[in-house]
Write an enzyme that holds these catalytic residues in place. Structure first.
Site, PDB file in Angstrom:
ATOM      1  N   GLN A 181       4.815   0.364   2.005  1.00 40.51           N
ATOM      2  CA  GLN A 181       4.112  -0.514   2.926  1.00 40.51           C
ATOM      3  C   GLN A 181       4.001  -1.881   2.268  1.00 40.51           C
ATOM      4  OE1 GLN A 181       2.299   0.082   6.290  1.00 40.51           O
ATOM      5  NE2 GLN A 181       4.346   0.923   6.042  1.00 40.51           N
ATOM      6  N   SER A 224       3.426   3.457   7.952  1.00 37.85           N
ATOM      7  CA  SER A 224       3.994   4.448   7.034  1.00 37.85           C
ATOM      8  C   SER A 224       4.874   5.475   7.725  1.00 37.85           C
ATOM      9  CB  SER A 224       2.869   5.169   6.296  1.00 37.85           C
ATOM     10  OG  SER A 224       2.341   4.311   5.331  1.00 37.85           O
ATOM     11  N   ASN A 229       0.849  -1.194   0.000  1.00 37.69           N
ATOM     12  CA  ASN A 229       0.000   0.000   0.000  1.00 37.69           C
ATOM     13  C   ASN A 229       0.879   1.237   0.000  1.00 37.69           C
ATOM     14  OD1 ASN A 229      -0.250  -1.486   2.715  1.00 37.69           O
ATOM     15  ND2 ASN A 229      -0.784   0.569   3.350  1.00 37.69           N
ATOM     16  N   ASP A 230       0.776   2.130   0.973  1.00 37.91           N
ATOM     17  CA  ASP A 230       1.377   3.456   0.860  1.00 37.91           C
ATOM     18  C   ASP A 230       2.858   3.455   0.466  1.00 37.91           C
ATOM     19  OD1 ASP A 230      -0.994   3.652   2.274  1.00 37.91           O
ATOM     20  OD2 ASP A 230      -0.072   4.468   4.076  1.00 37.91           O
ATOM     21  N   GLU A 284      -4.956  10.684   7.241  1.00 38.70           N
ATOM     22  CA  GLU A 284      -3.759   9.844   7.196  1.00 38.70           C
ATOM     23  C   GLU A 284      -2.701  10.498   6.301  1.00 38.70           C
ATOM     24  OE1 GLU A 284      -4.834   5.277   8.018  1.00 38.70           O
ATOM     25  OE2 GLU A 284      -5.082   5.835   5.926  1.00 38.70           O
ATOM     26  N   ARG A 326      -0.224   8.455  13.560  1.00 43.01           N
ATOM     27  CA  ARG A 326       0.662   7.776  12.610  1.00 43.01           C
ATOM     28  C   ARG A 326       1.098   8.618  11.404  1.00 43.01           C
ATOM     29  NH1 ARG A 326      -4.336   5.336  12.683  1.00 43.01           N
ATOM     30  NH2 ARG A 326      -5.628   5.687  10.862  1.00 43.01           N
TER      31      ARG A 326
END
Ligand code: NAG
Ligand code: NAG
Ligand code: NAG
Ligand code: NAG
Ligand code: NAG
Ligand code: NAG
Ligand code: NAG
Ligand code: NAG
Ligand code: NAG
Ligand code: NAG
Ligand code: NAG
Ligand code: NAG
Length: 571
Positions: A93, A135, A56-57, A256, A203
């Site tokens: 990620q 992340s 992901n990220d 986020e 986060r």
């Protein structure tokens, strides 16, 4: 982690008095890159996708120039292509054990041009099997403010969230790790965490250097409070809370992946800062999306120019974008985003048929412009896409009202297309340009179109490889005609299972994945009703198959096998 680097770092042993433990998932290679099969029909050819399982990220993106002091202008496009030592680092990620999120690590890949990626071994591992590495970002500590790098100017510090899953009441806190080999191998800091507010919704730290105050500045998300905290530090270890930026724009359920970045403003000598915040879920089209706020930053406080929520992308698959660290603020900034959506990312067919899920967007070059009708606008275009043109498939600088048909079955399956309608005046904004990509086998297609004086639309609903109620089929956005140039334009990249579209030089952009049962292989470009006084130029280029160049005879990409466990690659 420490066990693999202990020999390499023996010279610095006295600096790493206390070590922390590392948990290696059974069966996951620790000392070399994970090998990936990149032959699948959905595998993008010019986008980054992980060797196996789930990404992901994007995280910790930083360009590092080998063994050199990081001089200003070291990362511009001009320098990148001249300097064979310029290396871009993408961390991401990564769940190396399943094709869905969970068991998060920092995967790692490097590139000289942001299109040809070399898979590296996993960069950051969790300390144990109940803790995930979420992340964050990375910086190059040229002046050794941290004290981790007594004899070098290219030390890399990663700043990331550790998420305690079943112990510590689910706390998320901010941690650091440092790399003395230019970002390939990391040692976790002995006195982690560096920030802990005992929250389970805290986060995604993103750190930049603020030269006016000679301090590091971090933006970090208090996710469900809709607050972005700004912290400062002289040394990356000791952080002071400086201010909060809260309740701006769309809230969704969580804030986020904040980014704070300085960038140029078109036709202005001064730069601006941009604060980007991703929200999930809660996008206007559902699920994940990013929004941005242009403004000013003085080292401790960010002030947005206005209260408007500006959305990065009018498609459905563009989230958690990150800007590369260390590009001077008066030069175009470079970004990558995660090209998927949490509403369906765990269900898309690639995980079942090809063993991987999710990819990054194209690298984008970004700056701000003052677009008369709406004020500030983030302009984003593909980064130096011409560098991966393989073949011109069609080019016509006076197409007029006509149709262009081409069969691209023998290409990599990745194309760049561009259409410009020129010499327009406010009274000649008429006509349409449409592009349709069809499978000659199944008849499935995706299409997009733009009335010269209206809303650009994209339709991915006529592909049958994936059905899901959240997988919206149709998208549209206002075209933002640029009257200063008299040109209306559309361009983009289709890359097997992902389409990115840029309208009017990147004033609007859209990222959408799609899954057809049979590969799309035929393109029709149709132009009709355009004013006789206008010019119509259309071009289509096949793009390189960047992964095939690294594959062995079986189509397996093994990554940077020469690096092994020794680290120190090129340093
Ligand atoms: C790359 O770096 C090495 C070591 O610093 C240097 O010898 C070499 O000339 C550099 N190459 C280029 C193209 O700058
Ligand atoms: C896992 O590591 C974290 C961070 O070091 C620590 O706080 C936690 O207690 C550890 N959990 C277990 C089960 O050892
Ligand atoms: C985590 O590791 C412990 C041993 O250290 C083991 O007993 C446990 O089953 C593991 N849990 C998971 C979820 O893998
Ligand atoms: C690094 O610098 C320190 C202080 O100048 C010196 O004592 C040490 O030997 C150097 N280490 C290496 C590996 O060069
Ligand atoms: C490094 O030090 C120089 C000289 O003091 C300063 O101008 C620069 O902003 C510093 N940069 C970083 C990243 O620490
Ligand atoms: C930054 O802006 C804040 C809010 O306006 C102000 O309180 C602070 O003094 C400013 N800091 C600097 C260094 O100018
Ligand atoms: C995911 O990773 C696991 C562990 O490395 C591996 O066994 C499995 O084959 C991978 N899954 C896929 C679908 O490739
Ligand atoms: C944008 O440009 C217009 C003139 O075209 C000007 O009036 C306006 O003040 C500018 N807006 C901003 C926010 O700079
Ligand atoms: C920027 O400046 C150039 C050169 O003066 C001009 O042609 C162009 O129209 C300007 N663009 C905008 C958006 O104002
Ligand atoms: C483009 O598609 C629209 C909507 O279907 C249609 O009205 C228009 O005539 C098409 N234009 C061309 C050139 O195919
Ligand atoms: C295209 O069609 C429009 C409307 O049908 C017409 O006015 C125009 O002259 C045509 N353009 C060209 C280049 O033939
Ligand atoms: C459209 O204009 C852009 C920007 O000037 C240019 O890069 C592109 O090559 C043009 N496309 C065509 C097909 O001429």
């Amino acid at each position: 982690m420490y066990s693999t680097v202990v020999c390499l770092l023996s010279a610095w042993a006295s600096l790493t008095a206390a070590q922390t433990s590392t948990y290696y998932s059974p069966g996951v290679p620790t000392a070399e890159p994970i090998a990936g099969d990149y032959t699948g029909v959905y595998r993008p050819r010019v986008h980054f996708s992980p060797p196996t399982n789930f990404t992901n990220d994007p995280n910790g993106m930083c360009p590092v120039v080998n063994g050199l002091v990081l001089l200003r202008h070291a990362y511009t496009r001009e320098r990148m292509f001249k300097d064979a030592n310029g290396t871009w680092h993408l961390y991401y990620q990564y769940n190396p054990t399943e094709p869905v999120a969970g068991n998060q690590h920092w995967g790692h890949a490097t590139s000289q041009d942001l299109y040809h990626w070399e898979n590296q071994k996993i960069a950051i591992w969790p300390p144990n099997n109940t803790t995930f590495v979420y992340s964050g970002s990375a910086v190059v500590d040229t002046n050794n403010t941290s004290g981790f790098f007594p004899n070098q100017t290219n030390g890399v510090v990663a700043i990331y969230t550790l998420a305690h899953q079943t112990t510590g009441a689910g706390v998320q806190n901010q941690n650091i790790a440092y790399s003395r080999d230019g970002g390939y191998t990391f040692v976790t800091y002995a006195n982690n965490p560096v920030i802990d507010v005992h929250s389970n919704q805290f986060r995604d730290p993103k750190v930049i250097w603020h030269s006016a105050t000679q301090k590091w500045a971090m933006v970090v998300s208090y996710a469900t409070d809709f607050v972005i905290g700004i912290y400062t530090s002289p040394n990356l270890k000791d952080w002071t809370h400086a201010s909060n930026f809260s309740h701006h724009g769309l809230l969704g359920l969580q804030y986020e992946c904040p980014n704070l970045v300085e960038m140029p403003m078109l036709n202005s000598t001064s730069t601006m800062y941009l604060l980007q915040i991703s929200i999930n879920p809660g996008a206007p089209l559902g699920g994940s999306i990013s929004q941005y706020f242009p403004g000013s930053f003085n080292g401790t406080h960010f002030a947005a120019v206005d209260g408007a929520a500006r959305i990065n992308d009018f498609g459905k698959d563009n989230y958690a974008g990150q800007f590369f660290y260390g590009i001077p603020g008066d030069e175009n900034q470079v970004s990558l985003a995660w090209a998927s959506n949490w509403q369906y990312t765990s269900l898309v067919p690639t995980g079942v048929t090809e063993g991987w899920r999710s990819q990054m967007s194209l690298p984008r070059r970004n700056y701000l412009a003052n677009v008369t009708s709406i004020g500030y606008d983030l302009i984003s275009t593909p980064y130096a896409i011409e560098s991966i043109f393989a073949q011109e498939l069609a080019y016509n600088s006076s197409l007029g009202n006509a149709t262009l048909l081409l069969d691209y079955a023998s290409t990599s399956g990745a194309l760049y297309f561009s259409a410009n309608i020129t010499h327009l005046t406010p009274s000649t904004l008429q006509g349409t340009v449409n592009l349709t990509f069809t499978s000659s086998v199944s008849g499935e297609f995706i299409s997009l179109g733009s009335p010269v004086n209206g809303d650009t639309w994209i339709d991915r609903s006529h592909t049958s490889g994936f059905e899901n109620p959240y997988f919206n089929g149709k998208f549209s956005a206002n075209g933002q005609f640029d009257s200063s140039t008299g040109t209306w334009s559309i361009s983009g990249v289709i890359d097997r299972s992902i389409l990115e579209v840029f309208v009017n030089g990147g004033r609007q952009s859209a990222t959408n994945t799609f899954y057809s049962d049979s590969p799309l292989d035929t393109l029709r470009v149709g132009v009709a009703g355009v004013a006789g006084s206008a010019g119509v130029s259309v071009g289509v280029w096949a793009l390189e198959d960047t992964w095939a160049q690294q594959a062995d005879g079986n189509g397996t990409v093994v990554g940077n096998a020469t690096m092994g466990s020794g680290g120190g690659y090129r340093f």
